[in-house]
Design an enzyme around this catalytic site. Sequence first.
Site, mmCIF file in Angstrom:
data_model
loop_
_atom_site.group_PDB
_atom_site.id
_atom_site.type_symbol
_atom_site.label_atom_id
_atom_site.label_comp_id
_atom_site.label_asym_id
_atom_site.label_seq_id
_atom_site.Cartn_x
_atom_site.Cartn_y
_atom_site.Cartn_z
ATOM 1 N N ASP A 99 -1.340 -1.108 4.705
ATOM 2 C CA ASP A 99 -0.288 -0.093 4.696
ATOM 3 C C ASP A 99 -0.080 0.434 6.122
ATOM 4 O OD1 ASP A 99 -0.193 -0.354 1.957
ATOM 5 O OD2 ASP A 99 -1.564 1.326 1.604
HETATM 6 N N1 URA Z 1 -5.592 -0.782 -0.100
HETATM 7 C C1 URA Z 1 -4.637 0.139 0.137
HETATM 8 O O1 URA Z 1 -4.361 0.988 -0.697
HETATM 9 N N2 URA Z 1 -4.013 0.083 1.320
HETATM 10 C C2 URA Z 1 -4.296 -0.813 2.275
HETATM 11 O O2 URA Z 1 -3.692 -0.788 3.355
HETATM 12 C C3 URA Z 1 -5.303 -1.760 2.016
HETATM 13 C C4 URA Z 1 -5.941 -1.725 0.810
#
Ligand code: URA
Length: 230
Positions: A99
Amino acid sequence: MRLNAYLARAGIASRRGAEELIRAGRVTVNGEVAGLATFVEGKDRVEVDGAEVGPEPLTYVLLHKPAGVVTTARDPHGRPTVVGLVGHERRVVPVGRLDADTTGVLLLTNDGALAHRLMHPRYEVDKVYEVVVEGEPDDDDLTRLAEGVELDDGKTAPALVRRLEPSLLELTLHEGRKHQVKRMLAAVGHPVTRLHRSSYAGLGTDGLGPGEWRELSAEEVAALRAPGAP
Ligand code: URA
């Protein structure tokens, strides 16, 4: 493979950019002007504007992804991307996603076969996350996370969970569903406030500050490729 894919693989342009070169009549295969439907094999001689195109060397980059950068090659909202941040001369793309607000280890490569393999749940690549959460999860919460949490796309696979501090957990997952860690923690009532991937397939960010990257060594690449690894 199709000519546009071959040109993209060789680092000449994106697939769409390659199509434009082909449409413009700038690409020849074995001396003949090629069309969009042309297929090429290793023995074919491909030229763009008269210059021969060879296969691009395989490249593996380990980035310490900073927050605020998206894990795509291009962002419709104009936010900075990991591909732009790395600015590699070869057409590397991210292996999986983090993310925008997640930090930590992200691999980028132009080796599509290895990327596909690393992302496949069957190969069970270890992904280790340090997770700061709201509140203080108790032992029952940790057990639920470890045994599997019911999410709207199904129950999560067993995970390793350690409490490092009252509001700081370490999760080791094999799966890589969208927003998985955030959804798992929200499901047990402790939303994530900060997420960092400390390791992917055994590779950490050691020696790299946020935004810094390095090429993998030949040994590291061999370890990723080894049967059954990592
Ligand atoms: N899980 C998440 O919620 N976000 C990420 O960026 C990676 C794993």
